[in-house]
Design a protein around this motif. Structure first.
Motif, mmCIF file in Angstrom:
data_model
loop_
_atom_site.group_PDB
_atom_site.id
_atom_site.type_symbol
_atom_site.label_atom_id
_atom_site.label_comp_id
_atom_site.label_asym_id
_atom_site.label_seq_id
_atom_site.Cartn_x
_atom_site.Cartn_y
_atom_site.Cartn_z
ATOM 1 N N LEU A 83 -34.052 -11.526 10.027
ATOM 2 C CA LEU A 83 -33.094 -10.900 10.934
ATOM 3 C C LEU A 83 -32.828 -9.445 10.553
ATOM 4 N N LEU A 84 -32.767 -9.168 9.262
ATOM 5 C CA LEU A 84 -32.580 -7.787 8.821
ATOM 6 C C LEU A 84 -33.747 -6.917 9.283
ATOM 7 N N ALA A 85 -34.961 -7.469 9.199
ATOM 8 C CA ALA A 85 -36.137 -6.729 9.662
ATOM 9 C C ALA A 85 -36.081 -6.487 11.167
ATOM 10 N N ALA A 86 -35.665 -7.509 11.910
ATOM 11 C CA ALA A 86 -35.575 -7.363 13.367
ATOM 12 C C ALA A 86 -34.480 -6.387 13.772
ATOM 13 N N TYR A 87 -33.446 -6.281 12.936
ATOM 14 C CA TYR A 87 -32.292 -5.448 13.259
ATOM 15 C C TYR A 87 -32.550 -3.958 13.025
ATOM 16 N N LYS A 88 -33.607 -3.607 12.310
ATOM 17 C CA LYS A 88 -33.851 -2.205 11.988
ATOM 18 C C LYS A 88 -33.903 -1.332 13.236
ATOM 19 N N ASP A 89 -34.510 -1.848 14.298
ATOM 20 C CA ASP A 89 -34.634 -1.089 15.542
ATOM 21 C C ASP A 89 -33.702 -1.606 16.627
ATOM 22 N N ASN A 92 -27.674 -2.356 17.762
ATOM 23 C CA ASN A 92 -26.579 -2.664 18.687
ATOM 24 C C ASN A 92 -26.638 -4.090 19.228
ATOM 25 N N SER A 93 -27.618 -4.853 18.785
ATOM 26 C CA SER A 93 -27.770 -6.215 19.293
ATOM 27 C C SER A 93 -26.665 -7.133 18.761
ATOM 28 N N ILE A 94 -26.131 -7.972 19.643
ATOM 29 C CA ILE A 94 -25.157 -8.988 19.247
ATOM 30 C C ILE A 94 -25.921 -10.222 18.799
ATOM 31 N N LEU A 95 -25.559 -10.771 17.649
ATOM 32 C CA LEU A 95 -26.268 -11.909 17.067
ATOM 33 C C LEU A 95 -25.527 -13.211 17.357
ATOM 34 N N SER A 123 -23.640 -6.085 8.079
ATOM 35 C CA SER A 123 -25.026 -5.796 8.456
ATOM 36 C C SER A 123 -25.354 -6.149 9.896
ATOM 37 N N PHE A 124 -24.585 -7.061 10.488
ATOM 38 C CA PHE A 124 -24.886 -7.534 11.830
ATOM 39 C C PHE A 124 -23.653 -7.458 12.729
ATOM 40 N N LYS A 125 -23.898 -7.376 14.034
ATOM 41 C CA LYS A 125 -22.829 -7.517 15.011
ATOM 42 C C LYS A 125 -22.799 -8.986 15.416
ATOM 43 N N LEU A 126 -22.011 -9.756 14.704
ATOM 44 C CA LEU A 126 -21.992 -11.201 14.904
ATOM 45 C C LEU A 126 -21.277 -11.563 16.188
ATOM 46 N N GLY A 127 -21.942 -12.397 16.978
ATOM 47 C CA GLY A 127 -21.377 -12.850 18.242
ATOM 48 C C GLY A 127 -20.798 -14.247 18.131
#
Length: 243
Positions: A83-89, A92-95, A123-127
Motif C-alpha cells: 500500500l505504501l508503494a501504491a500510495y507514492k503516486d 490523495n486516495s482514500i483507503l 501515512s494514509f488517508k484512512l476511510g
C-alpha cells in the motif's frame, strides 16, 4: 495448517474522488476452514488489537509468519508495504477496507491496526470499513477501542459498516455457546446493519459494553440458516460457493 490472509487492492482512476479499496476473500479451502475453527483466544503481541485477546486462527492468518528459513513474511507487513508503494503516486486516495466472512474478520483486524498505529494514520488517508458476514475477531476491549475511534465518536469521520444478511449464523460466533461469554467476552465493534430480502435494513444494537452480543445459534439453527451466509453464483461454465 493456518491459511494466510488473502486479498487485493483495487485502485480507482477517478481523479476527483480517488480511492484504494482493500478487499479480503472468504473461506474456500480446507486451510481456511482450519483457520476459522481455531477460535480459542490468544494474547496479541506488541499491542496489536489494542492488546486484546484475539481469535487464534485470524491472528495467525494476518500477523503470523509464513515461509521458511530466513525468507518469512507477515501478511500484514506485506499489505502495508504494498500500500505504501501504491500510495507514492496517489497521496490523495482514500483507503477503504472490505471483506466477506473470513475476509470480514481480516478486514476488521487490519482496519483496527490502521486506526491504532500513529505511523499508519499519518501515512494514509484512512476511510471506512465494510465487513460482510464477519465472525467476531477479539475479546474486549477491542470493540470498545475501535468504536472510540469511529462512527462519529470524538468527532471521528471514519465509519465501520458491519453487514449481516438475514439470520446468518456466522456473525454470532465465537464463542460457540451463549454460556461461554463470561469466559470469552468476544464482541463486534459498532456499526452493524441487518439486511433482508424483502424489507428495509435495520440498525442492530451495539455489542460492546454495556450492550449485549447476539447469542450464537444452536447447531440446528446454524444448519437451517446457513444459506443466509453463503452466496451461490451461477456462471456460464461453473457454479461456485464462497463462505
Amino acid at each position: 495448517m493456518h491459511s494466510g490472509a488473502y486479498g487485493g487492492a483495487f485502485i480507482s482512476k477517478d481523479t476527483n474522488k480517488p480511492f484504494i479499496g482493500v478487499a479480503f476473500k472468504g473461506s474456500d479451502r480446507m486451510r481456511d476452514w482450519v483457520t476459522d475453527a481455531d477460535w480459542s483466544p490468544m494474547k496479541a503481541e506488541e499491542g496489536i488489537a489494542f492488546g486484546s485477546n484475539v481469535h487464534t486462527g485470524f491472528y495467525k492468518g494476518l500477523f503470523g509468519k509464513f515461509g521458511s528459513g530466513g525468507n518469512t513474511q507477515v501478511p500484514f507487513d506485506v499489505l502495508v508495504g504494498n500500500l505504501l508503494a501504491a500510495y507514492k503516486d496517489r497521496k490523495n486516495s482514500i483507503l477503504h477496507f472490505a471483506g466477506h466472512s473470513l475476509g470480514g474478520a481480516y478486514c476488521t483486524l487490519a482496519y483496527a491496526e490502521f486506526l491504532r498505529r500513529p505511523n499508519l494514520v499519518q501515512s494514509f488517508k484512512l476511510g471506512d470499513m465494510y465487513s460482510i458476514a464477519a465472525p467476531r475477531t477479539c475479546e474486549e476491549p477491542f470493540a470498545t477501542q475501535v468504536s472510540k475511534l469511529t462512527n462519529g465518536a470524538g468527532g471521528s469521520t471514519k465509519y465501520t459498516f458491519r453487514i449481516v444478511n438475514g439470520k446468518d449464523p456466522v456473525p454470532t460466533i465465537p464463542p460457540r455457546k451463549a454460556s461461554q461469554f463470561p469466559k470469552y467476552p468476544f464482541a463486534h465493534p459498532d456499526g452493524a446493519w441487518k439486511i433482508w430480502k424483502d424489507k428495509a435494513p435495520e440498525k442492530m444494537p451495539n455489542e460492546k459494553p454495556p450492550g449485549k452480543p447476539v447469542d450464537p445459534l444452536p447447531i440446528t439453527g446454524i444448519i437451517w440458516n446457513a444459506p443466509d451466509h453463503c452466496k451461490r453464483t451461477s456462471l456460464p461454465l461453473k457454479s461456485s460457493t464462497e463462505c
